[in-house]
Write a protein that holds these residues in place. Structure first.
Motif, PDB file in Angstrom:
ATOM      1  N   UNK A  75       0.834  -1.206   0.000  1.00 13.66           N
ATOM      2  CA  UNK A  75       0.000   0.000   0.000  1.00 13.66           C
ATOM      3  C   UNK A  75       0.867   1.254   0.000  1.00 13.66           C
ATOM      4  N   UNK A  76       1.962   1.229   0.748  1.00 11.61           N
ATOM      5  CA  UNK A  76       2.882   2.356   0.805  1.00 11.61           C
ATOM      6  C   UNK A  76       3.411   2.682  -0.595  1.00 11.61           C
ATOM      7  N   UNK A  77       3.835   1.651  -1.322  1.00 11.10           N
ATOM      8  CA  UNK A  77       4.376   1.879  -2.656  1.00 11.10           C
ATOM      9  C   UNK A  77       3.275   2.241  -3.656  1.00 11.10           C
ATOM     10  N   UNK A  78       2.050   1.784  -3.423  1.00 12.04           N
ATOM     11  CA  UNK A  78       0.938   2.199  -4.287  1.00 12.04           C
ATOM     12  C   UNK A  78       0.653   3.686  -4.108  1.00 12.04           C
ATOM     13  N   UNK A  79       0.708   4.153  -2.858  1.00  9.52           N
ATOM     14  CA  UNK A  79       0.539   5.584  -2.597  1.00  9.52           C
ATOM     15  C   UNK A  79       1.667   6.369  -3.267  1.00  9.52           C
ATOM     16  N   UNK A  80       2.881   5.839  -3.179  1.00  9.46           N
ATOM     17  CA  UNK A  80       4.032   6.484  -3.819  1.00  9.46           C
ATOM     18  C   UNK A  80       3.767   6.673  -5.316  1.00  9.46           C
ATOM     19  N   UNK A  81       3.315   5.622  -5.985  1.00  9.47           N
ATOM     20  CA  UNK A  81       2.997   5.691  -7.415  1.00  9.47           C
ATOM     21  C   UNK A  81       1.928   6.756  -7.677  1.00  9.47           C
ATOM     22  N   UNK A  82       0.839   6.681  -6.939  1.00 12.20           N
ATOM     23  CA  UNK A  82      -0.283   7.591  -7.168  1.00 12.20           C
ATOM     24  C   UNK A  82       0.073   9.045  -6.881  1.00 12.20           C
ATOM     25  N   UNK A  83       0.907   9.257  -5.870  1.00  9.42           N
ATOM     26  CA  UNK A  83       1.334  10.617  -5.554  1.00  9.42           C
ATOM     27  C   UNK A  83       2.175  11.189  -6.701  1.00  9.42           C
ATOM     28  N   UNK A  84       3.067  10.367  -7.246  1.00 12.74           N
ATOM     29  CA  UNK A  84       3.882  10.807  -8.389  1.00 12.74           C
ATOM     30  C   UNK A  84       3.013  11.061  -9.610  1.00 12.74           C
ATOM     31  N   UNK A  85       2.072  10.144  -9.880  1.00 11.59           N
ATOM     32  CA  UNK A  85       1.198  10.273 -11.053  1.00 11.59           C
ATOM     33  C   UNK A  85       0.271  11.477 -10.948  1.00 11.59           C
ATOM     34  N   UNK A  86      -0.084  11.841  -9.722  1.00  9.95           N
ATOM     35  CA  UNK A  86      -1.033  12.922  -9.513  1.00  9.95           C
ATOM     36  C   UNK A  86      -0.360  14.245  -9.232  1.00  9.95           C
ATOM     37  N   UNK A  87      -0.131  14.523  -7.975  1.00 11.92           N
ATOM     38  CA  UNK A  87       0.292  15.851  -7.552  1.00 11.92           C
ATOM     39  C   UNK A  87       1.675  16.240  -8.060  1.00 11.92           C
ATOM     40  N   UNK A  88       2.634  15.312  -8.050  1.00  9.16           N
ATOM     41  CA  UNK A  88       3.974  15.666  -8.523  1.00  9.16           C
ATOM     42  C   UNK A  88       3.936  16.003 -10.009  1.00  9.16           C
ATOM     43  N   UNK A  89       3.274  15.154 -10.779  1.00 13.51           N
ATOM     44  CA  UNK A  89       3.195  15.372 -12.231  1.00 13.51           C
ATOM     45  C   UNK A  89       2.466  16.691 -12.543  1.00 13.51           C
ATOM     46  N   UNK A  90       1.384  16.978 -11.831  1.00 18.86           N
ATOM     47  CA  UNK A  90       0.653  18.231 -12.030  1.00 18.86           C
ATOM     48  C   UNK A  90       1.532  19.445 -11.715  1.00 18.86           C
ATOM     49  N   UNK A  91       2.298  19.358 -10.628  1.00 15.41           N
ATOM     50  CA  UNK A  91       3.152  20.476 -10.243  1.00 15.41           C
ATOM     51  C   UNK A  91       4.242  20.722 -11.281  1.00 15.41           C
ATOM     52  N   UNK A  92       4.893  19.662 -11.729  1.00 16.73           N
ATOM     53  CA  UNK A  92       5.942  19.823 -12.742  1.00 16.73           C
ATOM     54  C   UNK A  92       5.350  20.382 -14.040  1.00 16.73           C
ATOM     55  N   UNK A  93       4.191  19.868 -14.438  1.00 22.09           N
ATOM     56  CA  UNK A  93       3.567  20.322 -15.680  1.00 22.09           C
ATOM     57  C   UNK A  93       3.175  21.800 -15.644  1.00 22.09           C
ATOM     58  N   UNK A  94       2.880  22.312 -14.450  1.00 25.14           N
ATOM     59  CA  UNK A  94       2.436  23.700 -14.354  1.00 25.14           C
ATOM     60  C   UNK A  94       3.509  24.650 -13.808  1.00 25.14           C
ATOM     61  N   UNK A  95       4.724  24.173 -13.654  1.00 23.65           N
ATOM     62  CA  UNK A  95       5.793  25.021 -13.111  1.00 23.65           C
ATOM     63  C   UNK A  95       5.986  26.255 -13.993  1.00 23.65           C
ATOM     64  N   UNK A  96       5.954  27.439 -13.387  1.00 22.00           N
ATOM     65  CA  UNK A  96       6.062  28.674 -14.168  1.00 22.00           C
ATOM     66  C   UNK A  96       7.321  28.737 -15.037  1.00 22.00           C
ATOM     67  N   UNK A  97       8.434  28.241 -14.543  1.00 23.45           N
ATOM     68  CA  UNK A  97       9.685  28.314 -15.296  1.00 23.45           C
ATOM     69  C   UNK A  97       9.601  27.534 -16.606  1.00 23.45           C
ATOM     70  N   UNK A  98       8.723  26.555 -16.673  1.00 22.20           N
ATOM     71  CA  UNK A  98       8.553  25.747 -17.889  1.00 22.20           C
ATOM     72  C   UNK A  98       7.690  26.447 -18.932  1.00 22.20           C
ATOM     73  N   UNK A  99       7.040  27.522 -18.534  1.00 19.36           N
ATOM     74  CA  UNK A  99       6.125  28.209 -19.455  1.00 19.36           C
ATOM     75  C   UNK A  99       6.582  29.619 -19.781  1.00 19.36           C
ATOM     76  N   UNK A 100       7.802  29.966 -19.386  1.00 16.58           N
ATOM     77  CA  UNK A 100       8.333  31.294 -19.695  1.00 16.58           C
ATOM     78  C   UNK A 100       8.592  31.381 -21.191  1.00 16.58           C
TER      79      UNK A 100
END
Length: 171
Positions: free
Chosen positions: A143-168
């Motif tokens: 379960x711990x590693x499933x949460x790890x996967x889901x956290x990366x797929x969700x919030x981490x990926x969303x944050x990287x995709x919307x990082x302001x420096x990537x859209x300058x």
């Protein structure tokens, strides 16, 4: 100032890592670790609860958050995941599990480096907070590693995709 970076012992400034394939690589490695743990079953079990971040994303709420709030939520979750996975190092586990634990800890450090390259501030949650509404408990390594996967797929990926420096410079 540039000459300062070329002196021995000083690192050069990080270039932004905006390519989502980098995050996808970390997701795949987390997926591989979770699959190995599922196959391992009894030999990889441990009787303890782990505190982990919630992985669900309400997209309306996420979109309404500013980048600092999103970064704080992601960095807090990464910190908690790192603590949970690091706690497994002390337990006597199989070589297979130990290699996945070590790889996961290294991947979390790399994810922090990616976030740093995007000028996303590091955040360590206060230790004196009681029950955090953004956290949950899980009772197995799988379960711990499933949460790890889901956290990366969700919030981490969303944050990287919307990082302001990537859209300058993008119009």
């Amino acid at each position: 100032m540039v000459l300062e970076w070329t002196r021995p012992g000083l690192s050069s400034p990080l270039r932004p890592i905006c390519d989502l394939r980098v995050v996808d690589h970390f997701i795949k490695e987390a997926w591989d670790a979770e699959a190995a743990l599922r196959a391992c079953k009894d030999a990889c079990s441990i009787a303890t609860n782990f505190t982990v971040p919630l992985t669900r994303v309400d997209f309306d709420v996420w979109a309404a958050m500013n980048i600092e709030e999103q970064a704080q939520e992601v960095q807090s979750g990464i910190h908690v995941l790192n603590d949970a996975i690091s706690s497994l190092q002390a337990s006597n586990q199989t070589d297979v599990l130990q290699s996945h634990i070590d790889a996961s800890i290294n991947n979390i450090a790399s994810i922090r480096q990616v976030l740093r390259s995007l000028s996303i501030p590091e955040y360590v949650p206060p230790t004196n907070v009681g029950e955090d509404k953004e956290m949950q408990k899980v009772s197995s390594i799988s379960e711990l590693f499933q949460v790890h996967i889901n956290f990366l797929r969700g919030k981490v990926r969303l944050l990287v995709a919307s990082a302001p420096v990537c859209h300058q410079g993008v119009s």
